[in-house]
Design a protein around this motif. Structure first.
Motif, PDB file in Angstrom:
ATOM      1  N   PHE A 166       0.824  -1.212   0.000  1.00  0.00           N
ATOM      2  CA  PHE A 166       0.000   0.000   0.000  1.00  0.00           C
ATOM      3  C   PHE A 166       0.855   1.258   0.000  1.00  0.00           C
ATOM      4  CE2 PHE A 166      -2.232   3.404   2.258  1.00  0.00           C
ATOM      5  CZ  PHE A 166      -3.403   3.488   1.523  1.00  0.00           C
ATOM      6  N   MET A 167       1.871   1.287   0.879  1.00  0.00           N
ATOM      7  CA  MET A 167       2.686   2.494   0.988  1.00  0.00           C
ATOM      8  C   MET A 167       3.672   2.622  -0.167  1.00  0.00           C
ATOM      9  SD  MET A 167       1.469   4.260   3.351  1.00  0.00           S
ATOM     10  CE  MET A 167       2.706   5.548   3.177  1.00  0.00           C
ATOM     11  N   THR A 168       4.055   1.508  -0.783  1.00  0.00           N
ATOM     12  CA  THR A 168       4.869   1.593  -1.995  1.00  0.00           C
ATOM     13  C   THR A 168       4.093   2.312  -3.086  1.00  0.00           C
ATOM     14  OG1 THR A 168       6.036  -0.470  -1.446  1.00  0.00           O
ATOM     15  CG2 THR A 168       6.128   0.268  -3.743  1.00  0.00           C
ATOM     16  N   MET A 169       2.825   1.927  -3.230  1.00  0.00           N
ATOM     17  CA  MET A 169       1.950   2.576  -4.213  1.00  0.00           C
ATOM     18  C   MET A 169       1.780   4.064  -3.873  1.00  0.00           C
ATOM     19  SD  MET A 169      -0.028   2.049  -6.914  1.00  0.00           S
ATOM     20  CE  MET A 169      -1.365   2.927  -7.755  1.00  0.00           C
ATOM     21  N   ALA A 170       1.608   4.371  -2.605  1.00  0.00           N
ATOM     22  CA  ALA A 170       1.386   5.760  -2.180  1.00  0.00           C
ATOM     23  C   ALA A 170       2.609   6.635  -2.445  1.00  0.00           C
ATOM     24  CB  ALA A 170       1.012   5.805  -0.698  1.00  0.00           C
ATOM     25  N   THR A 171       3.805   6.141  -2.114  1.00  0.00           N
ATOM     26  CA  THR A 171       5.006   6.955  -2.290  1.00  0.00           C
ATOM     27  C   THR A 171       5.349   7.140  -3.770  1.00  0.00           C
ATOM     28  OG1 THR A 171       6.349   4.959  -1.935  1.00  0.00           O
ATOM     29  CG2 THR A 171       6.022   6.420  -0.051  1.00  0.00           C
ATOM     30  N   PHE A 172       5.151   6.099  -4.577  1.00  0.00           N
ATOM     31  CA  PHE A 172       5.374   6.240  -6.021  1.00  0.00           C
ATOM     32  C   PHE A 172       4.385   7.241  -6.629  1.00  0.00           C
ATOM     33  CE2 PHE A 172       7.677   1.991  -6.489  1.00  0.00           C
ATOM     34  CZ  PHE A 172       8.871   2.580  -6.827  1.00  0.00           C
ATOM     35  N   THR A 173       3.127   7.157  -6.190  1.00  0.00           N
ATOM     36  CA  THR A 173       2.118   8.093  -6.707  1.00  0.00           C
ATOM     37  C   THR A 173       2.466   9.524  -6.337  1.00  0.00           C
ATOM     38  OG1 THR A 173       0.409   6.382  -6.454  1.00  0.00           O
ATOM     39  CG2 THR A 173      -0.348   8.631  -6.770  1.00  0.00           C
ATOM     40  N   TYR A 174       2.920   9.714  -5.095  1.00  0.00           N
ATOM     41  CA  TYR A 174       3.248  11.062  -4.623  1.00  0.00           C
ATOM     42  C   TYR A 174       4.376  11.684  -5.439  1.00  0.00           C
ATOM     43  CZ  TYR A 174       4.668  14.878  -1.548  1.00  0.00           C
ATOM     44  OH  TYR A 174       4.997  16.113  -1.053  1.00  0.00           O
ATOM     45  N   ILE A 175       5.477  10.944  -5.621  1.00  0.00           N
ATOM     46  CA  ILE A 175       6.617  11.533  -6.317  1.00  0.00           C
ATOM     47  C   ILE A 175       6.312  11.738  -7.801  1.00  0.00           C
ATOM     48  CG2 ILE A 175       7.860   9.432  -7.008  1.00  0.00           C
ATOM     49  CD1 ILE A 175       9.346  12.666  -5.433  1.00  0.00           C
ATOM     50  N   ALA A 176       5.381  10.946  -8.346  1.00  0.00           N
ATOM     51  CA  ALA A 176       4.980  11.143  -9.744  1.00  0.00           C
ATOM     52  C   ALA A 176       4.061  12.347  -9.881  1.00  0.00           C
ATOM     53  CB  ALA A 176       4.288   9.884 -10.271  1.00  0.00           C
ATOM     54  N   TYR A 177       3.200  12.580  -8.873  1.00  0.00           N
ATOM     55  CA  TYR A 177       2.153  13.602  -8.951  1.00  0.00           C
ATOM     56  C   TYR A 177       2.588  14.959  -8.408  1.00  0.00           C
ATOM     57  CZ  TYR A 177      -2.205  16.030  -7.718  1.00  0.00           C
ATOM     58  OH  TYR A 177      -3.201  16.958  -7.571  1.00  0.00           O
ATOM     59  N   ALA A 178       3.346  14.975  -7.317  1.00  0.00           N
ATOM     60  CA  ALA A 178       3.651  16.221  -6.603  1.00  0.00           C
ATOM     61  C   ALA A 178       4.546  17.147  -7.418  1.00  0.00           C
ATOM     62  CB  ALA A 178       4.309  15.899  -5.260  1.00  0.00           C
ATOM     63  N   PRO A 179       4.412  18.467  -7.207  1.00  0.00           N
ATOM     64  CA  PRO A 179       5.273  19.444  -7.894  1.00  0.00           C
ATOM     65  C   PRO A 179       6.759  19.244  -7.591  1.00  0.00           C
ATOM     66  CG  PRO A 179       3.370  20.544  -6.965  1.00  0.00           C
ATOM     67  CD  PRO A 179       3.343  19.140  -6.440  1.00  0.00           C
ATOM     68  N   ILE A 180       7.089  18.718  -6.393  1.00  0.00           N
ATOM     69  CA  ILE A 180       8.503  18.486  -6.071  1.00  0.00           C
ATOM     70  C   ILE A 180       9.034  17.255  -6.787  1.00  0.00           C
ATOM     71  CG2 ILE A 180       8.254  19.540  -3.795  1.00  0.00           C
ATOM     72  CD1 ILE A 180       8.487  16.665  -2.633  1.00  0.00           C
ATOM     73  N   GLY A 181       8.126  16.492  -7.412  1.00  0.00           N
ATOM     74  CA  GLY A 181       8.519  15.318  -8.169  1.00  0.00           C
ATOM     75  C   GLY A 181       8.417  15.570  -9.661  1.00  0.00           C
ATOM     76  N   PHE A 182       7.613  14.725 -10.340  1.00  0.00           N
ATOM     77  CA  PHE A 182       7.491  14.825 -11.797  1.00  0.00           C
ATOM     78  C   PHE A 182       6.290  15.644 -12.253  1.00  0.00           C
ATOM     79  CE2 PHE A 182       9.927  10.963 -10.970  1.00  0.00           C
ATOM     80  CZ  PHE A 182      11.027  11.165 -11.785  1.00  0.00           C
ATOM     81  N   GLY A 183       5.365  15.946 -11.349  1.00  0.00           N
ATOM     82  CA  GLY A 183       4.226  16.799 -11.678  1.00  0.00           C
ATOM     83  C   GLY A 183       3.310  16.225 -12.745  1.00  0.00           C
TER      84      GLY A 183
END
Length: 487
Positions: A418-435
């Motif tokens: 669950f948290m693997t999915m959450a952290t990958f989603t965050y870094i893909a979605y967040a402005p500090i990541g790939f946006g």
């Protein structure tokens, strides 16, 4: 109010039920010698009783995370309560307990060493760098946040306060754990518990308008619950920072049977603190004053001041704020201590000479001081992602341990996935990541999670074909040592 009270009760019941179940899954051995005795050096490996260890563990893990995180998470509404309760009982406390106990079984090893053993040598180097980065971010965040609160209370330069906190951190990082941390933490712990209990009791007595359970997303900006809520509220639900702190106490624990109280129990206590501050933020700004407006104007620190003075008055509120200030300071000092220990273990540097401790510590403090000049909000975002990614690694380590031990592994594999999915989603979605757009982020995260599962299964097959000792050998207690540890 009903949701709040039931949530607190569920956390307590979780300790006595699911916590006991997790302990039985691990199978403690009260006759097995712990590193506190087998590797005693009177610096980091020092036997201490369960009460002291529990208070130190609580203050180590409970930085501003279980206060600032839940305050920010309160923007989502009562659904934040659900994540705190479920996350704390079934993920966070399990994470802390197994990290601590696996460390005890492996000579007090830190997460990079455990990752190297269970996930591969390459992971040891990756996690070592990642853990040091996380600890630097934590140490920096836990300098700037209490400094800002103290600056609001006293007419002293912010720079002077920051330097004073760094001076304390240096002393706590270098001296034996029982000389400073072991002596002053009981007093800090009393102040922490006073502030949390005062706010909680104040809400109940005054009948504060705490909203009841709702699965509706109430975030004013419509920010998605998944993944943002699960990274906004980390400490108090699930926090990878704890995986860097539990080995400190695994080196001072006298008996394995004390682990549930120290590791699982203190995480439940942190969950209660998180519930109190989330509820306080929701209730105090439930009416005309908007929580988002207060956060925009002064950040979580402004909410802390408003909640404390409103609930407890001027004097009690000041004591409560001091309790909040204690939290990050008592996590910042052990963050740097943990970083020193990780680097020393990695480079095999003897930590008995104080000069060698100083050679590792001083560069860490210099880098952290430079980071204090960065924007706090940006630091907090990177900290949140690094924090939960560390939790993911620790959960996969624990899962590997249970798989190879032929013990029920779903207790860690489910939160790990669950948290693997959450952290990958965050870094893909967040402005500090790939946006990326949210739907694309979900797809990319799903692919990344499947790859992680495949690599994990490959590692399982490899280790299952060979003789692999999940626990390092340890001598049994003598009768005298056993009698002492059982007190």
């Amino acid at each position: 109010m009903i949701t709040f009270i039931v949530s607190i009760l569920l956390l307590i019941v979780g300790y006595f039920t699911y916590g006991k179940f997790v302990e039985r899954v691990f199978v403690t051995n009260r006759k097995r010698q712990t590193p506190a005795f087998s590797m005693r050096d009177d610096i980091d490996y020092v036997p201490m009783n369960t009460t002291r260890n529990s208070l130190i563990q609580l203050l180590n893990i409970a930085g501003v995370g279980p206060i600032f995180g839940p305050i920010l998470g309160a923007l989502y509404g009562p659904i934040a309560f659900v994540w705190i309760v479920i996350g704390c009982i079934f993920a966070g406390a399990v994470h802390d307990y197994l990290t601590g106990m696996i460390s005890i079984r492996n000579h007090g090893a830190h997460l990079p060493q455990l990752a190297g053993k269970f996930l591969g040598k390459a992971m040891k180097h990756v996690v070592n760098g990642f853990a040091i980065l996380l600890l630097l971010l934590v140490g920096t965040v836990f300098v700037t946040s209490p400094a800002a609160l103290l600056n609001n209370m006293m007419p002293i330069s912010l720079t002077v306060i920051i330097l004073a906190i760094f001076a304390y951190y240096l002393i706590a990082t270098l001296l034996p754990i029982d000389k400073v941390i072991g002596r002053i933490y009981p007093y800090f712990g009393a102040l922490l518990l006073f502030s949390a209990a005062g706010i909680g009791i104040g809400m109940v007595v005054t009948g504060a308008p705490i909203p009841e359970l709702s699965f509706q997303n109430m975030h004013p900006e419509g920010a998605p619950i998944f993944p943002l809520l699960f990274l906004t509220i980390s400490c108090g639900a699930l926090s990878g920072f704890h995986a860097t702190q539990t080995p400190i106490i695994s080196r001072t624990t006298e008996n394995e049977t004390n682990g549930r109280k120290i590791f699982y129990g203190m995480m439940i206590t942190e969950g209660v603190i998180a519930m109190i501050w989330a509820a306080a933020a929701m209730s105090l700004f439930h009416g005309d004053q908007s929580l988002s407006d207060v956060l925009a104007a002064g950040g979580p620190a402004a909410v802390v001041n408003e909640v404390a003075t409103t609930m407890l008055g001027a004097v009690g509120g000041t004591l409560a704020v001091l309790g909040v200030i204690v939290l990050p300071i008592t996590s910042g000092d052990t963050a740097f201590r943990s970083a020193r220990m990780i680097i020393a273990d990695y480079l095999k540097i003897d930590q008995r000479p104080i000069v060698k401790r100083l050679l590792i510590a001083l560069p860490l403090f210099a880098m952290s001081y430079i980071l204090t000049h960065m924007d706090f909000t940006l630091l907090w975002r990177y900290f949140s992602w690094a924090n939960q990614t560390t939790a993911v690694i620790a959960l996969w380590v624990a899962t590997m341990y249970l798989v190879l031990s032929r013990k029920p592994y779903l207790i860690t594999s489910i939160p790990a996935v669950f948290m693997t999915m959450a952290t990958f989603t965050y870094i893909a979605y967040a402005p500090i990541g790939f946006g990326l757009p949210l739907q694309w982020s979900y797809a990319a995260a799903a692919l990344g999670t499947l790859i992680c599962i495949a690599l994990f299964m490959k590692r399982v097959r490899r280790l299952s074909r060979a003789t692999f000792a999940v626990d390092e050998p340890a001598n049994n207690f003598g009768e005298e040592a056993l009698a002492t540890a059982s007190k």
